[in-house]
Scaffold this motif. Structure first.
Motif, PDB file in Angstrom:
ATOM      1  N   PHE A   1       0.816  -1.218  -0.069  1.00 19.59           N
ATOM      2  CA  PHE A   1      -0.118   0.083  -0.176  1.00 19.59           C
ATOM      3  C   PHE A   1       0.862   1.323   0.056  1.00 19.59           C
ATOM      4  N   PRO A   2       0.959   1.750  -1.311  1.00 21.00           N
ATOM      5  CA  PRO A   2       1.881   3.009  -1.329  1.00 21.00           C
ATOM      6  C   PRO A   2       1.237   4.270  -0.201  1.00 21.00           C
ATOM      7  N   PHE A   3       1.984   5.181   0.479  1.00 25.15           N
ATOM      8  CA  PHE A   3       1.527   6.122   1.281  1.00 25.15           C
ATOM      9  C   PHE A   3       1.029   7.463   0.494  1.00 25.15           C
ATOM     10  N   HIS A   4       1.544   7.473  -0.629  1.00 24.53           N
ATOM     11  CA  HIS A   4       1.512   8.638  -1.292  1.00 24.53           C
ATOM     12  C   HIS A   4       0.219   8.531  -2.198  1.00 24.53           C
ATOM     13  N   ARG A   5      -0.791   9.562  -2.394  1.00 27.80           N
ATOM     14  CA  ARG A   5      -1.974   9.497  -3.139  1.00 27.80           C
ATOM     15  C   ARG A   5      -1.717   9.063  -4.444  1.00 27.80           C
ATOM     16  N   GLU A   6      -0.704   9.683  -5.136  1.00 27.20           N
ATOM     17  CA  GLU A   6      -0.534   9.304  -6.548  1.00 27.20           C
ATOM     18  C   GLU A   6       0.696   8.494  -6.586  1.00 27.20           C
ATOM     19  N   CYS A   7       0.635   7.259  -6.978  1.00 33.10           N
ATOM     20  CA  CYS A   7       1.551   6.280  -6.681  1.00 33.10           C
ATOM     21  C   CYS A   7       1.930   5.242  -8.028  1.00 33.10           C
ATOM     22  N   SER A   8       1.618   5.930  -9.360  1.00 30.77           N
ATOM     23  CA  SER A   8       1.742   5.266 -10.395  1.00 30.77           C
ATOM     24  C   SER A   8       3.211   4.798 -10.748  1.00 30.77           C
ATOM     25  N   GLY A   9       4.226   5.497 -10.105  1.00 29.30           N
ATOM     26  CA  GLY A   9       5.634   5.227 -10.326  1.00 29.30           C
ATOM     27  C   GLY A   9       6.244   4.426  -9.017  1.00 29.30           C
ATOM     28  N   TYR A  10       4.987   3.668  -8.553  1.00 26.19           N
ATOM     29  CA  TYR A  10       5.660   2.882  -6.927  1.00 26.19           C
ATOM     30  C   TYR A  10       6.935   1.764  -7.475  1.00 26.19           C
ATOM     31  N   ARG A  11       6.624   1.226  -8.732  1.00 25.75           N
ATOM     32  CA  ARG A  11       7.642   0.212  -8.949  1.00 25.75           C
ATOM     33  C   ARG A  11       9.036   0.570  -9.118  1.00 25.75           C
ATOM     34  N   GLU A  12       9.050   1.776 -10.018  1.00 24.92           N
ATOM     35  CA  GLU A  12      10.366   2.331 -10.265  1.00 24.92           C
ATOM     36  C   GLU A  12      10.959   2.938  -8.765  1.00 24.92           C
ATOM     37  N   GLN A  13      10.303   3.343  -8.057  1.00 19.52           N
ATOM     38  CA  GLN A  13      10.893   3.914  -6.785  1.00 19.52           C
ATOM     39  C   GLN A  13      11.440   2.781  -5.945  1.00 19.52           C
ATOM     40  N   VAL A  14      10.882   1.536  -6.106  1.00 20.77           N
ATOM     41  CA  VAL A  14      11.441   0.487  -5.291  1.00 20.77           C
ATOM     42  C   VAL A  14      12.522  -0.038  -5.706  1.00 20.77           C
ATOM     43  N   LEU A  15      12.276  -0.637  -7.244  1.00 21.08           N
ATOM     44  CA  LEU A  15      13.055  -1.687  -7.666  1.00 21.08           C
ATOM     45  C   LEU A  15      14.336  -0.466  -8.236  1.00 21.08           C
ATOM     46  N   GLY A  16      14.003   0.857  -8.542  1.00 24.97           N
ATOM     47  CA  GLY A  16      15.052   1.683  -8.972  1.00 24.97           C
ATOM     48  C   GLY A  16      16.039   2.099  -7.756  1.00 24.97           C
ATOM     49  N   ALA A  17      15.789   1.709  -6.606  1.00 20.01           N
ATOM     50  CA  ALA A  17      16.642   2.206  -5.485  1.00 20.01           C
ATOM     51  C   ALA A  17      17.568   0.989  -5.240  1.00 20.01           C
ATOM     52  N   PRO A  18      18.897   1.377  -5.113  1.00 22.93           N
ATOM     53  CA  PRO A  18      20.045   0.469  -5.017  1.00 22.93           C
ATOM     54  C   PRO A  18      19.689  -0.324  -3.580  1.00 22.93           C
ATOM     55  N   ARG A  19      20.351  -1.669  -3.522  1.00 26.30           N
ATOM     56  CA  ARG A  19      20.334  -2.197  -2.261  1.00 26.30           C
ATOM     57  C   ARG A  19      20.834  -1.261  -1.202  1.00 26.30           C
ATOM     58  N   GLU A  20      21.880  -1.039  -1.566  1.00 24.50           N
ATOM     59  CA  GLU A  20      22.636  -0.143  -0.258  1.00 24.50           C
ATOM     60  C   GLU A  20      21.893   1.249   0.268  1.00 24.50           C
ATOM     61  N   GLU A  21      21.025   1.629  -0.852  1.00 28.77           N
ATOM     62  CA  GLU A  21      20.154   3.083  -0.437  1.00 28.77           C
ATOM     63  C   GLU A  21      19.065   2.358   0.364  1.00 28.77           C
ATOM     64  N   ARG A  22      18.355   1.239  -0.056  1.00 25.03           N
ATOM     65  CA  ARG A  22      17.238   0.884   0.679  1.00 25.03           C
ATOM     66  C   ARG A  22      17.614   0.252   2.019  1.00 25.03           C
ATOM     67  N   ALA A  23      18.894  -0.232   1.941  1.00 24.99           N
ATOM     68  CA  ALA A  23      19.116  -0.880   3.458  1.00 24.99           C
ATOM     69  C   ALA A  23      19.595   0.247   4.451  1.00 24.99           C
ATOM     70  N   LYS A  24      19.891   1.247   4.044  1.00 24.62           N
ATOM     71  CA  LYS A  24      20.416   2.510   4.989  1.00 24.62           C
ATOM     72  C   LYS A  24      19.504   2.608   6.234  1.00 24.62           C
TER      73      LYS A  24
END
Length: 788
Positions: free
Chosen positions: A527-550
């Motif tokens: 469930f994305p928090f933001h009202r408009e979330c059409s780009g949610y897959r890129e926001q998740v998969l486009g973030a490098p692992r090292e960034e998501r893990a911080k």
């Protein structure tokens, strides 16, 4: 060497900048990798000399193993050291004193290293590569270890593939919680350093075998272990037991004692209940601290909006804001997540076999503790029904005993301050004036209902305040970034008000918000928090692992890892899954309501997603809340806050009933058992509970001699973090990602340290952690005892 070892945590860095020469004139050169077994590390020393690694964190009184390929004339060793407090400047060290280590982290720190002991391998001579091993047990007075590669000849000596196991060198470890419910799931995780072909387990009552079976292999894992599972859930007889495991190659291990007890999920939250009393502010807490902060507080606005102290304030006047709880190891009184405690304590009252009256106050203990905080909250609400962030210091973090932070006399200039409700201190993403106030109001409504028959006046004040917040703000329109949080918060307020005083207006509002929450779910289950979330897959998969893990620094501005979690709908602090709790509240109230079908479907998809995540780890705990498909790009440990795992436990436990899926109770217990010690360090994250504990806790209470270690029975700490970011009390380089770091001290080491010295990321108890622990254990007690 087993193949899976190549994926384990190797604590010898391959960056030359992270090694230091000793003596200063030692001649070393890095050469092409792969001389030994293909390691990315290779070093040649020309003539006598040593190279030392950065000082690495170790557990005291724990076995460790170092391996390395060596060619020439040399040896390897482990030097156990004690790292003292950081020095501001390297020049402050006395000449000839202990060695000084300069950290390569951002903003270099300096630490004094005092050598405690050392162990060395045999000396190698010859031109052929030889694998050398040295083993040693860390002294109880040591808190760091340095790997040493030493050349002892006049010629060249080469080293390759150094390997230090950061989890220690215990051949077989059995990880389990200190207790199980007779009707609950009962499993131990067995971690082995070397692979095994098969094995079995026996459950012992004294010397008698009461249950046995084959171990189930769960496979190799990133922490350099092969994991096996002993499931003895069929054992329901109350009593004290141990588990003994045996492998085909002769390796065996015996677990600590554990209990099977139908009261386990009632006794645990009752112990945590006592933690809140030790956190009380504005009164003397006998045995803990004198009266403190009797001059709280001033009302104002912070001009530079920092989180916590050090701000510049415009003060508008004084107010009586005494009372409430210190939030954690600090002394601030954050309102923005106090609602979790009121929810938990109101529900804890509902599972008591009799009334707890240990506090000697007019109300039963769970309600007395909740009422202490509620009276403080009612002082802070604005005329528009908004609650501010909380009472915070204007000057600095506590470095004196708690009762000395201020002089306790109003009007002398050292008073703490309460910001205006509209202020978003440091832009905390999980604080918004309206939706946070709705959550606080929800908890006041629940407490008000629980107080009926005990304190009519306070009950009515709580309910009236909750209704006032609802009237002022239920028609508001959420900012886009707060869309899901807003509707979840007001849905929870709707449900609380309806439970207290049913009415069509709040029911219709609740139905509309549930429809909006359901519509926000994506096919993956998130469930994305933001009202408009059409780009949610890129926001998740486009973030490098090292960034998501911080680690979750509190402002999400410009931090892609925070954005990826926003897109998945998971908060680090302090209340993840409020939207799932809202769906469950609706289903509890309106099983046949117009939104029940959609709510149940959405909840079921989310639980399928949770089960798929938890199945990817041998311990069954929630990891990174994301649908990233690549295991190599996956964060294998939820970093930083036990409240996230425990909130999932509450959801899974309640969903087991709402969806008629009893298997979800196992998912719920896995999260709680991780916190109780079924984790890769075998360490309980609840003070005073479990076979192995942290030993030292980050809190201002440690400024008092009788509480130097900071232990508060029942307190729940933040929990595991990655070593992928600099540590507060660690001067070395970052550990590899997903290494399960805790700041663990031995009893001998504790005597010389204050709890305030402990790493707050891992070792600080906190209102949200304790509150979700109560909510989870209360939910499990109800669910499992309903089965009897």
């Amino acid at each position: 060497m087993p193949s899976f070892r190549s994926r384990t945590v190797n604590l010898c860095p391959d960056d030359p900048a992270l090694w230091q020469a000793d003596p200063a004139g030692a001649r070393g050169r890095y050469i092409a990798p792969g001389l030994g077994e293909g390691s990315p590390f290779a070093l040649t020393l020309d003539g006598p000399g040593q190279w030392k690694s950065v000082p690495r964190h170790v557990e005291p009184d724990h076995p460790y193993l170092l391996e390395c390929e060596v060619r020439g004339r040399g040896r390897i060793g482990l030097i156990w050291v004690r790292e003292g407090r950081a020095l501001e400047q390297a020049e402050s060290a006395e000449p000839g004193g202990p060695q000084l280590w300069t950290s390569p982290d951002d903003g270099p720190k300096f630490a004094r290293l005092a050598e405690i002991a050392a162990v060395w391998s045999e000396e190698v001579t010859g031109e052929d590569w030889r694998r050398v091993t040295v083993r040693g047990v860390s002294p109880v007075t040591a808190n760091r270890v340095q790997v040493v590669l030493e050349s002892r000849g006049d010629g060249s000596t080469s080293f390759d593939a150094p390997y230090l196991d950061g989890l220690g060198a215990i051949p077989v470890e059995i990880h389990l919680p200190p207790g199980y419910h007779p009707k609950g799931s009962k499993a131990a995780v067995v971690a082995v350093r070397e692979p095994a072909s098969s094995g079995g387990y026996e459950v012992l009552a004294g010397r008698n075998v009461v249950s046995s079976g084959a171990l189930e292999r769960r496979g190799e894992y990133i922490w350099g272990r092969e994991y096996w599972y002993a499931d003895f859930s069929a054992l329901e007889t109350p009593g004290a037991y141990r588990v003994r495991v045996s492998f085909a190659d002769g390796r065996t291990s015996l677990s600590p004692e554990f209990e099977v007890d139908a009261e386990v999920y009632r006794s645990l939250p009752n112990l945590t209940l006592g933690w809140y009393y030790t956190q009380r502010c504005g009164m003397e807490v006998l045995g803990w601290h004198p009266a403190c902060h009797l001059d709280d507080a001033l009302i104002g606005r912070s001009r530079n909006r920092p989180l916590g102290p050090g701000g510049e304030w415009d003060i508008s006047g004084p107010a009586d804001l005494t009372g409430g709880w210190h939030d954690a190891g600090d002394n601030h009184k954050y309102i923005c997540w106090s609602y979790l405690a009121l929810w938990g304590l109101a529900r804890l009252q509902g599972i008591q076999a009799g009334e707890l009256r240990r506090l000697g106050e007019a109300l039963p203990d769970p309600l007395a503790e909740a009422a202490w905080e509620a009276r403080f909250l009612l002082k802070t609400v604005s005329d528009e029904g908004l609650f501010p962030l909380g009472v915070i210091s204007r000057f600095g973090w506590l470095n004196t005993p708690i009762h000395q932070e201020t002089d306790n006399i109003p009007g002398t200039g050292d008073e703490r301050a309460l910001p205006a409700p509209e202020e978003r201190i440091c832009d905390i993403p999980t604080y918004g004036p309206e939706f946070t106030s709705a959550l606080v109001a929800s908890s006041l409504a629940d407490l008000g209902a629980a107080l009926r028959g005990y304190d009519a006046e306070l009950s009515q004040r709580c309910l009236a305040t909750a209704q006032g917040t609802w009237r002022h703000h239920c028609k508001g329109e959420p900012p886009d970034a707060e869309y899901l949080r807003w509707h979840a918060a007001f849905a929870l307020l709707d449900a609380s008000l309806y439970r207290a005083e049913p009415g069509d207006e709040v029911r219709l509002d609740l139905e509309g918000r549930i429809a909006r929450i359901v519509a926000q779910q994506k096919p993956e289950g998130i469930f994305p928090f933001h009202r408009e979330c059409s780009g949610y897959r890129e926001q998740v998969l486009g973030a490098p692992r090292e960034e998501r893990a911080k680690l979750p620094y509190l402002s999400p501005v410009g931090a892609r890892y925070a954005i990826s979690h926003e897109a998945c709908g998971i908060d680090y602090i302090p209340a993840p899954f409020t939207y799932l709790h809202a769906l469950l509240d609706y289903l509890d109230l309106f099983r046949e309501g117009p939104q029940a079908g959609g709510a149940a479907r959405a909840l079921g998809i989310a639980m399928d997603f949770a089960q798929s995540l938890c199945a990817r780890t041998p311990y069954g705990q929630m990891m990174e809340w994301t649908f990233a498909p690549d295991p190599a790009n996956f964060v294998h440990m939820f970093h930083g806050y036990d409240c996230a795992l425990l909130s999932l436990a509450v959801v899974a436990c309640r969903a087991a009933r709402a969806l008629a899926r009893p298997e979800l109770l196992r998912l719920a217990e896995q999260q709680v058992q991780w916190v109780l010690g079924r984790n890769p360090r075998g360490t309980s994250l609840v003070s005073g509970i479990g076979h192995k504990q942290l030993g030292i806790y980050h809190t201002g209470l440690s400024r008092y001699p009788e509480h130097r270690t900071g232990e508060q029975p029942g307190g729940v700490v933040n929990g595991f973090v990655s070593m992928g970011a600099p540590r507060v009390t660690y001067s070395g380089a970052p550990y590899p990602w997903d290494f399960p770091y805790l700041d663990i001290r031995s009893p001998a080491e504790e005597a010389g340290w204050l709890g305030a010295d402990a790493d707050w990321w891992t070792n600080e108890t906190w209102v949200p952690n304790c509150s979700w622990f109560i909510l989870a254990t209360v939910a499990l007690h109800r669910a499992l005892n309903d089965q009897q």
